[in-house]
Scaffold this motif. Structure first.
Motif, PDB file in Angstrom:
ATOM      1  N   ARG A  22       0.830  -1.212   0.000  1.00 21.33           N
ATOM      2  CA  ARG A  22       0.000   0.000   0.000  1.00 21.33           C
ATOM      3  C   ARG A  22       0.867   1.266   0.000  1.00 21.33           C
ATOM      4  O   ARG A  22       0.576   2.240  -0.693  1.00 21.33           O
ATOM      5  N   ASP A  23       1.958   1.251   0.765  1.00 20.77           N
ATOM      6  CA  ASP A  23       2.890   2.384   0.770  1.00 20.77           C
ATOM      7  C   ASP A  23       3.436   2.631  -0.635  1.00 20.77           C
ATOM      8  O   ASP A  23       3.540   3.778  -1.079  1.00 20.77           O
ATOM      9  N   ILE A  24       3.788   1.558  -1.328  1.00 25.30           N
ATOM     10  CA  ILE A  24       4.329   1.693  -2.681  1.00 25.30           C
ATOM     11  C   ILE A  24       3.285   2.285  -3.620  1.00 25.30           C
ATOM     12  O   ILE A  24       3.580   3.180  -4.414  1.00 25.30           O
ATOM     13  N   VAL A  25       2.064   1.827  -3.513  1.00 28.59           N
ATOM     14  CA  VAL A  25       1.002   2.356  -4.377  1.00 28.59           C
ATOM     15  C   VAL A  25       0.760   3.836  -4.093  1.00 28.59           C
ATOM     16  O   VAL A  25       0.701   4.657  -5.020  1.00 28.59           O
ATOM     17  N   LEU A  26       0.623   4.195  -2.828  1.00 31.73           N
ATOM     18  CA  LEU A  26       0.282   5.584  -2.480  1.00 31.73           C
ATOM     19  C   LEU A  26       1.444   6.556  -2.622  1.00 31.73           C
ATOM     20  O   LEU A  26       1.241   7.708  -3.020  1.00 31.73           O
ATOM     21  N   ARG A  27       2.655   6.125  -2.292  1.00 28.42           N
ATOM     22  CA  ARG A  27       3.790   7.060  -2.256  1.00 28.42           C
ATOM     23  C   ARG A  27       4.686   7.005  -3.483  1.00 28.42           C
ATOM     24  O   ARG A  27       5.525   7.880  -3.658  1.00 28.42           O
ATOM     25  N   VAL A  28       4.518   5.988  -4.313  1.00 27.59           N
ATOM     26  CA  VAL A  28       5.344   5.889  -5.516  1.00 27.59           C
ATOM     27  C   VAL A  28       4.461   5.939  -6.765  1.00 27.59           C
ATOM     28  O   VAL A  28       4.567   6.863  -7.567  1.00 27.59           O
ATOM     29  N   VAL A  29       3.584   4.973  -6.918  1.00 26.14           N
ATOM     30  CA  VAL A  29       2.756   4.898  -8.122  1.00 26.14           C
ATOM     31  C   VAL A  29       1.850   6.118  -8.241  1.00 26.14           C
ATOM     32  O   VAL A  29       1.849   6.802  -9.269  1.00 26.14           O
ATOM     33  N   ALA A  30       1.092   6.411  -7.196  1.00 25.73           N
ATOM     34  CA  ALA A  30       0.131   7.526  -7.263  1.00 25.73           C
ATOM     35  C   ALA A  30       0.800   8.878  -7.440  1.00 25.73           C
ATOM     36  O   ALA A  30       0.235   9.782  -8.051  1.00 25.73           O
ATOM     37  N   GLU A  31       2.011   9.020  -6.930  1.00 24.47           N
ATOM     38  CA  GLU A  31       2.729  10.297  -7.047  1.00 24.47           C
ATOM     39  C   GLU A  31       3.642  10.344  -8.266  1.00 24.47           C
ATOM     40  O   GLU A  31       4.332  11.341  -8.487  1.00 24.47           O
ATOM     41  N   GLY A  32       3.668   9.281  -9.056  1.00 20.63           N
ATOM     42  CA  GLY A  32       4.472   9.262 -10.271  1.00 20.63           C
ATOM     43  C   GLY A  32       5.967   9.220 -10.034  1.00 20.63           C
ATOM     44  O   GLY A  32       6.750   9.646 -10.882  1.00 20.63           O
ATOM     45  N   ARG A  33       6.393   8.706  -8.901  1.00 20.75           N
ATOM     46  CA  ARG A  33       7.828   8.608  -8.603  1.00 20.75           C
ATOM     47  C   ARG A  33       8.458   7.441  -9.355  1.00 20.75           C
ATOM     48  O   ARG A  33       7.787   6.505  -9.776  1.00 20.75           O
ATOM     49  N   SER A  34       9.752   7.479  -9.438  1.00 22.73           N
ATOM     50  CA  SER A  34      10.501   6.434 -10.126  1.00 22.73           C
ATOM     51  C   SER A  34      10.575   5.171  -9.277  1.00 22.73           C
ATOM     52  O   SER A  34      10.754   5.240  -8.053  1.00 22.73           O
ATOM     53  N   PHE A  35      10.485   4.032  -9.956  1.00 17.75           N
ATOM     54  CA  PHE A  35      10.654   2.757  -9.267  1.00 17.75           C
ATOM     55  C   PHE A  35      12.114   2.523  -8.888  1.00 17.75           C
ATOM     56  O   PHE A  35      12.429   1.591  -8.163  1.00 17.75           O
ATOM     57  N   ASP A  36      12.986   3.389  -9.384  1.00 14.70           N
ATOM     58  CA  ASP A  36      14.398   3.304  -9.026  1.00 14.70           C
ATOM     59  C   ASP A  36      14.746   4.200  -7.843  1.00 14.70           C
ATOM     60  O   ASP A  36      15.908   4.304  -7.455  1.00 14.70           O
ATOM     61  N   SER A  37      13.728   4.832  -7.234  1.00 17.11           N
ATOM     62  CA  SER A  37      13.916   5.640  -6.025  1.00 17.11           C
ATOM     63  C   SER A  37      14.269   4.721  -4.860  1.00 17.11           C
ATOM     64  O   SER A  37      13.864   3.555  -4.840  1.00 17.11           O
ATOM     65  N   PRO A  38      14.988   5.245  -3.872  1.00 19.05           N
ATOM     66  CA  PRO A  38      15.259   4.418  -2.681  1.00 19.05           C
ATOM     67  C   PRO A  38      13.962   4.135  -1.923  1.00 19.05           C
ATOM     68  O   PRO A  38      13.080   4.990  -1.836  1.00 19.05           O
ATOM     69  N   ILE A  39      13.862   2.947  -1.391  1.00 16.56           N
ATOM     70  CA  ILE A  39      12.647   2.542  -0.674  1.00 16.56           C
ATOM     71  C   ILE A  39      12.403   3.413   0.551  1.00 16.56           C
ATOM     72  O   ILE A  39      11.268   3.550   1.000  1.00 16.56           O
TER      73      ILE A  39
END
Length: 147
Positions: free
Chosen positions: A50-67
């Motif tokens: 859920r964190d990944i969906v809300l803080r990465v996918v929904a915000e359009g961040r890179s999947f190569d960002s640090p966790i």
């Protein structure tokens, strides 16, 4: 019954510098929705799907960002492996979360306790009660930082 009797002891972890992509791949490989973030032997965070969906996918961040950019901030809710399981489920209910990190006396990660673990070893009645309390008025059903 103690937490150690019900917890999952085989836990995959990640470092704060690991990429979101790498952690998501770990989640897919081991079929888990939460990965503790460990640095110098200590749990410094927890990331959920859920964190990944809300803080990465929904915000359009890179999947190569640090966790570390996606993990829950603040202290992760935890219990000790020798705590009473009923107390752990009460903690889940009071904090409206589905998972607790399990630590030993030295503060090192020894497992994760989830509602699924409780269901297998403690009974569906307790899980239903805990789930009802977690779900009351705005409960997120995801790992939350400590207050």
């Amino acid at each position: 019954m103690k937490v150690s009797d019900a917890m999952t002891s085989q836990v995959s972890t990640a470092a704060p510098t690991d990429t979101v992509r790498k952690v998501a791949q770990v989640m897919a490989h081991v079929e888990t929705g939460a990965v503790p973030i460990v640095e110098n032997g200590k749990v410094v965070g927890l990331v959920t799907d859920r964190d990944i969906v809300l803080r990465v996918v929904a915000e359009g961040r890179s999947f190569d960002s640090p966790i570390s950019e996606a993990m829950s901030e603040g202290e992760v809710q935890s219990v000790r492996e020798d705590d009473v399981l009923a107390d752990a489920t009460a903690k889940m209910a009071s904090h409206q979360i589905r998972r607790l990190v399990v630590l030993n006396e030295a503060g090192n990660l020894t497992g994760i306790l989830s509602l699924g673990d409780v269901a297998k070893d403690y009974g569906a009645k307790q899980v239903g009660k805990t789930l009802e309390e977690i779900s009351q008025e705005g409960g997120e059903m995801a790992a939350a930082p400590a207050s």
